[in-house]
Design an enzyme around this catalytic site. Sequence first.
Site, PDB file in Angstrom:
ATOM      1  N   GLN A 111     -39.393 -15.886 -25.654  1.00 36.44           N
ATOM      2  CA  GLN A 111     -39.850 -16.261 -27.004  1.00 36.44           C
ATOM      3  C   GLN A 111     -41.066 -17.183 -26.958  1.00 36.44           C
ATOM      4  O   GLN A 111     -41.840 -17.246 -27.910  1.00 36.44           O
ATOM      5  CB  GLN A 111     -38.730 -16.969 -27.774  1.00 36.44           C
ATOM      6  CG  GLN A 111     -37.577 -16.072 -28.151  1.00 36.44           C
ATOM      7  CD  GLN A 111     -37.937 -15.044 -29.206  1.00 36.44           C
ATOM      8  OE1 GLN A 111     -38.846 -15.220 -30.015  1.00 36.44           O
ATOM      9  NE2 GLN A 111     -37.222 -13.931 -29.210  1.00 36.44           N
ATOM     10  N   GLY A 148     -37.419  -8.227 -20.524  1.00 38.82           N
ATOM     11  CA  GLY A 148     -36.903  -9.586 -20.403  1.00 38.82           C
ATOM     12  C   GLY A 148     -35.510  -9.624 -19.792  1.00 38.82           C
ATOM     13  O   GLY A 148     -35.210 -10.469 -18.939  1.00 38.82           O
ATOM     14  N   SER A 188     -41.257 -10.883 -21.595  1.00 45.57           N
ATOM     15  CA  SER A 188     -41.016  -9.525 -22.082  1.00 45.57           C
ATOM     16  C   SER A 188     -42.195  -9.077 -22.929  1.00 45.57           C
ATOM     17  O   SER A 188     -42.680  -9.835 -23.770  1.00 45.57           O
ATOM     18  CB  SER A 188     -39.739  -9.509 -22.924  1.00 45.57           C
ATOM     19  OG  SER A 188     -39.642  -8.281 -23.617  1.00 45.57           O
ATOM     20  N   ASN A 224     -34.415 -18.116 -29.305  1.00 47.28           N
ATOM     21  CA  ASN A 224     -34.774 -16.951 -30.121  1.00 47.28           C
ATOM     22  C   ASN A 224     -34.256 -17.037 -31.549  1.00 47.28           C
ATOM     23  O   ASN A 224     -34.779 -16.378 -32.434  1.00 47.28           O
ATOM     24  CB  ASN A 224     -34.285 -15.669 -29.457  1.00 47.28           C
ATOM     25  CG  ASN A 224     -32.867 -15.765 -28.941  1.00 47.28           C
ATOM     26  OD1 ASN A 224     -32.551 -16.619 -28.098  1.00 47.28           O
ATOM     27  ND2 ASN A 224     -31.999 -14.935 -29.457  1.00 47.28           N
ATOM     28  N   HIS A 255     -42.531  -6.776 -25.411  1.00 44.71           N
ATOM     29  CA  HIS A 255     -42.452  -6.448 -26.837  1.00 44.71           C
ATOM     30  C   HIS A 255     -42.328  -7.666 -27.747  1.00 44.71           C
ATOM     31  O   HIS A 255     -42.355  -7.534 -28.968  1.00 44.71           O
ATOM     32  CB  HIS A 255     -41.340  -5.424 -27.106  1.00 44.71           C
ATOM     33  CG  HIS A 255     -39.938  -5.932 -27.044  1.00 44.71           C
ATOM     34  ND1 HIS A 255     -39.237  -6.243 -28.178  1.00 44.71           N
ATOM     35  CD2 HIS A 255     -39.113  -6.163 -26.010  1.00 44.71           C
ATOM     36  CE1 HIS A 255     -38.004  -6.629 -27.825  1.00 44.71           C
ATOM     37  NE2 HIS A 255     -37.915  -6.602 -26.514  1.00 44.71           N
ATOM     38  N   CYS A 284     -25.218  -8.262 -34.904  1.00 42.46           N
ATOM     39  CA  CYS A 284     -24.409  -7.113 -35.256  1.00 42.46           C
ATOM     40  C   CYS A 284     -24.446  -6.123 -34.117  1.00 42.46           C
ATOM     41  O   CYS A 284     -25.511  -5.813 -33.608  1.00 42.46           O
ATOM     42  CB  CYS A 284     -24.964  -6.419 -36.497  1.00 42.46           C
ATOM     43  SG  CYS A 284     -25.048  -7.512 -37.901  1.00 42.46           S
TER      44      CYS A 284
END
Length: 375
Positions: A179, A71, A199, A151, A201, A326
């Site tokens: 998404q 993506g 994308s 997302n 995955h 993070c």
Amino acid sequence: MKVIYFDNSATTRIKTEVLDEMIPFLTSEYGNASSLYSLGRKSKQAIEKARAQVAKLLNCDQDEIFFTAGGSESDNLAIKGFVYENKKRGNHIITSKIEHPAIIETCRSLEKEGFEISYIDVDESGIIKLEDLEKSIKPSTILISIMSANNEIGTIQPLEKIAKIAHSYNIAFHTDAVQAIGNMPIDVKKIGIDMLSISGHKLGAPKGIGALYKKNEIKLKKIVDGGHQEKDMRAGTENVAGIVGLGKACEIADRNMEKHIRNLKRLRDYCIIKLKKEIPNRFIINGTLEERLPGNVNISIEGANASKLIYKLDEVGICVSSGSACSSGNTFPSHVLKAIKIPQKYIDSAIRITFSENNTFEEIDYFINNLKKII
Ligand SMILES: *Cc1c(COP(=O)(O)O)cnc(C)c1O
């Protein structure tokens, strides 16, 4: 301990049917798709079959699909490729404040090269304001890039209306649909999309494979130089197994769309009802529930700290994600939650729960019982 996976917007488990389809291309059928002998031609044929499967899901022509390494690369190719090729016409790009980093950071890097970017606001429900979009258009605007669905909070943007506005000013429209693909029907011809990123995955295919739909009339400058693969749009020996996997995942998505959406909505609605029952008045739902991906729940919990919650839930085998990204030990408050203007305490206590067809009501019960205990 069994893992309960509620983070399907981060990545998904590869589907068994997808893996089965891929295995020959990781073992016996290892030919380079550019080779002329039959082992190579078999790879080439598999790639073209996958291209047709992706095209069918999007309702475009097969030669409008270009495979990439994911993506992020599709987003980079769409935006950089388009503005480099078309910079004579103007240097202004419009995007939104809630895009994925693959879009926002691409735009930031273009700003350093002299392109001008407008990052438009969303309203409190997480939807862009069409008046703002139209107001931000200038004579130098050449591209609008607005994501199909977010997302973090799952909100779905008014794609058809954006496309209409873009085209009435002769501006190209790209959408990051990473998404959205598989979780809502998208017909690029009907909506009027010029470029669209996907994308693997995020829909049951492997990581490291993606595709860009590009309408034939749209011209791009290639950004990965080298060999002449993908009609000279993207260099690099094709990831045949990945491509085959993405094709298969798109075929499954096309076949199961309605049932899949119904399933996810049932899980989401059950989760929200159960939360309201078990922890009433302790949480708010972020983003509208109207125009939203079927499998997304994003809530902020009064008095909680999201990263502590995530570690506690992990101790009992539950994977959810926080509203903050993070990276290398630092947490950055979510730019998406900021953009919908919720108070800081809600940004710090936001968790995202995203379902797949593998999840069950029992898993949701287990999650909410534990959540209740933890908070
Ligand atoms: C995951 C994601 C991407 C990045 O895709 P990769 O294949 O991980 O590079 C881009 N946009 C959105 C909206 C995403 O959710």
